[in-house]
Design a protein around this motif. Structure first.
Motif, PDB file in Angstrom:
ATOM      1  N   PRO A  46     106.514  60.035  98.621  1.00  0.00           N
ATOM      2  CA  PRO A  46     106.303  58.572  99.052  1.00  0.00           C
ATOM      3  C   PRO A  46     105.509  57.713  97.964  1.00  0.00           C
ATOM      4  O   PRO A  46     106.179  56.380  97.856  1.00  0.00           O
ATOM      5  CB  PRO A  46     105.297  58.373 100.423  1.00  0.00           C
ATOM      6  N   GLU A  47     104.743  58.180  97.157  1.00  0.00           N
ATOM      7  CA  GLU A  47     103.934  57.478  96.024  1.00  0.00           C
ATOM      8  C   GLU A  47     104.648  57.444  94.848  1.00  0.00           C
ATOM      9  O   GLU A  47     104.099  56.860  93.929  1.00  0.00           O
ATOM     10  CB  GLU A  47     102.669  58.192  96.140  1.00  0.00           C
ATOM     11  N   LEU A  48     105.882  58.351  94.654  1.00  0.00           N
ATOM     12  CA  LEU A  48     106.198  58.722  93.358  1.00  0.00           C
ATOM     13  C   LEU A  48     107.653  58.061  93.176  1.00  0.00           C
ATOM     14  O   LEU A  48     108.331  57.981  93.890  1.00  0.00           O
ATOM     15  CB  LEU A  48     106.561  60.095  93.017  1.00  0.00           C
ATOM     16  N   ASP A  55     108.435  64.949  87.319  1.00  0.00           N
ATOM     17  CA  ASP A  55     107.248  65.587  86.587  1.00  0.00           C
ATOM     18  C   ASP A  55     106.418  66.289  87.575  1.00  0.00           C
ATOM     19  O   ASP A  55     105.859  67.338  87.337  1.00  0.00           O
ATOM     20  CB  ASP A  55     106.460  64.493  85.920  1.00  0.00           C
ATOM     21  N   TRP A  56     106.363  65.800  88.702  1.00  0.00           N
ATOM     22  CA  TRP A  56     105.655  66.369  89.856  1.00  0.00           C
ATOM     23  C   TRP A  56     106.138  68.015  90.315  1.00  0.00           C
ATOM     24  O   TRP A  56     105.358  68.666  90.553  1.00  0.00           O
ATOM     25  CB  TRP A  56     105.312  65.385  90.963  1.00  0.00           C
ATOM     26  N   ILE A  57     107.499  67.929  90.215  1.00  0.00           N
ATOM     27  CA  ILE A  57     108.245  69.150  90.784  1.00  0.00           C
ATOM     28  C   ILE A  57     107.934  70.020  89.619  1.00  0.00           C
ATOM     29  O   ILE A  57     107.585  71.244  89.995  1.00  0.00           O
ATOM     30  CB  ILE A  57     109.715  68.911  91.035  1.00  0.00           C
ATOM     31  N   ALA A  58     107.992  69.788  88.523  1.00  0.00           N
ATOM     32  CA  ALA A  58     107.607  70.694  87.367  1.00  0.00           C
ATOM     33  C   ALA A  58     106.321  71.277  87.342  1.00  0.00           C
ATOM     34  O   ALA A  58     106.005  72.424  87.295  1.00  0.00           O
ATOM     35  CB  ALA A  58     107.951  69.830  85.793  1.00  0.00           C
ATOM     36  N   TYR A  98     117.738  69.690  89.395  1.00  0.00           N
ATOM     37  CA  TYR A  98     117.404  70.774  88.411  1.00  0.00           C
ATOM     38  C   TYR A  98     116.825  70.235  87.217  1.00  0.00           C
ATOM     39  O   TYR A  98     116.288  70.885  86.237  1.00  0.00           O
ATOM     40  CB  TYR A  98     118.673  71.620  88.128  1.00  0.00           C
ATOM     41  N   ALA A  99     116.595  69.010  87.156  1.00  0.00           N
ATOM     42  CA  ALA A  99     115.980  68.205  85.929  1.00  0.00           C
ATOM     43  C   ALA A  99     114.464  68.888  85.843  1.00  0.00           C
ATOM     44  O   ALA A  99     114.067  68.926  84.697  1.00  0.00           O
ATOM     45  CB  ALA A  99     116.017  66.715  86.070  1.00  0.00           C
ATOM     46  N   PRO A 100     113.726  69.127  86.946  1.00  0.00           N
ATOM     47  CA  PRO A 100     112.276  69.630  86.569  1.00  0.00           C
ATOM     48  C   PRO A 100     112.324  71.027  85.874  1.00  0.00           C
ATOM     49  O   PRO A 100     111.308  71.350  85.370  1.00  0.00           O
ATOM     50  CB  PRO A 100     111.878  69.682  88.288  1.00  0.00           C
ATOM     51  N   TYR A 101     113.409  71.737  85.953  1.00  0.00           N
ATOM     52  CA  TYR A 101     113.392  72.883  85.468  1.00  0.00           C
ATOM     53  C   TYR A 101     113.437  72.764  83.791  1.00  0.00           C
ATOM     54  O   TYR A 101     112.683  73.596  83.317  1.00  0.00           O
ATOM     55  CB  TYR A 101     114.696  73.845  85.677  1.00  0.00           C
TER      56      TYR A 101
END
Length: 275
Positions: A46-48, A55-58, A98-101
């Motif tokens: 909710p905040e991102l 970036d957070w998933i990474a 898949y961008a965080p990968y």
């Protein structure tokens, strides 16, 4: 009354998508704590905004994958779904999830010990979703090695990989960090890519030249004229590349850009009339 548009961040990054990659990773690495990963990721959604979600998933991947970088990268690659169909010419952008990968590889693999391994990993990832953001730290850190690799990739069988060579080196890539390299560094790559048979690639080439035109109009227009004179690209597609690459200059009523666009259109009409 029109329905409210769903923000891109909520289209591309949903709980369901996060659960999907958690299951894919668990299939190849049973030690991966999928439920914990999903809970941590979605708690901050909710905040991102969109890029911050990548970036957070990474970051959450870093906390849940094996500590050894090469082992962790291997888990990610093995978990990936089938690559986009290499027989296509456009229309399959891949899945943002898949961008965080690729971001993970850029964070952990941009080291003196790992550039070759990391680049090979990014090549795999980019056939599922573009690694255009992630390759830029490698370009800054290891420019000669990465540019040499990209030169080879301009002839890759997969059109997503060929596109990365242009998109990843763009001087003004949206949402991306600026490169420390000169803006003309991508020209040798574009010289190989402008005649590509796929619109997915040539659109990126045109966007790249448009970026250059904002800094050096003469270089951009000289390049377009040189390509047009080579006869290596079909007239209709060459006309598209010229129009799209010169659009900023055309909007500014740049005389030479207007001239080149008009003449390329006339050439396309002539070829059509002769058929």
């Amino acid at each position: 009354m029109t329905a409210a548009r769903i923000p891109l961040k909520d289209q591309f990054f949903t709980r369901e998508k996060v659960e999907l990659i958690a299951r894919e990773i668990e299939r190849v690495d049973p030690a991966f704590r999928g439920d914990e990963f999903v809970a941590a990721v979605v708690a901050r959604f909710p905040e991102l905004e969109l890029k911050a979600r990548i970036d957070w998933i990474a970051t959450c991947l870093e906390g849940n994958l094996p500590h050894d970088f090469r082992r962790a990268a291997g888990v990610l690659v093995r978990s990936l779904p089938a690559a986009a169909d290499p027989a296509l010419s456009d229309g399959d952008f891949g899945d943002f999830i898949y961008a965080p990968y690729a971001e993970y590889i850029a964070r952990r693999g941009c080291t003196v010990a790992d550039p070759e391994f990391s680049l090979a990993t990014l090549r795999e990832i980019t056939t599922r979703f573009s690694a255009e953001f992630a390759i830029r730290p490698f370009l800054d850190a290891f420019p000669d090695q990465v540019l040499a690799t990209l030169l080879v990739w301009t002839e890759d069988e997969h059109y997503h990989v060929r596109r990365l060579c242009s998109e990843g080196t763009r001087p003004r890539l949206p949402w991306a960090r600026n490169l420390t390299l000169p803006y003309e560094v991508g020209i040798p790559l574009l010289d190989r890519l402008f005649a590509d048979p796929t619109r997915y690639v040539t659109r990126s080439v045109a966007n790249h030249v448009n970026d250059i035109s904002r800094k050096d109009p003469d270089l951009a227009l000289d390049t377009l004229e040189r390509w047009r004179g080579s006869g290596r690209q079909r007239p209709r597609e060459m006309s598209f590349v010229i129009r799209h690459a010169a659009r900023t200059l055309v909007r500014a009523d740049h005389p030479r850009a207007l001239d080149i666009v008009r003449s390329s259109r006339a050439e396309t009409r002539q070829v059509k009339d002769e058929r």
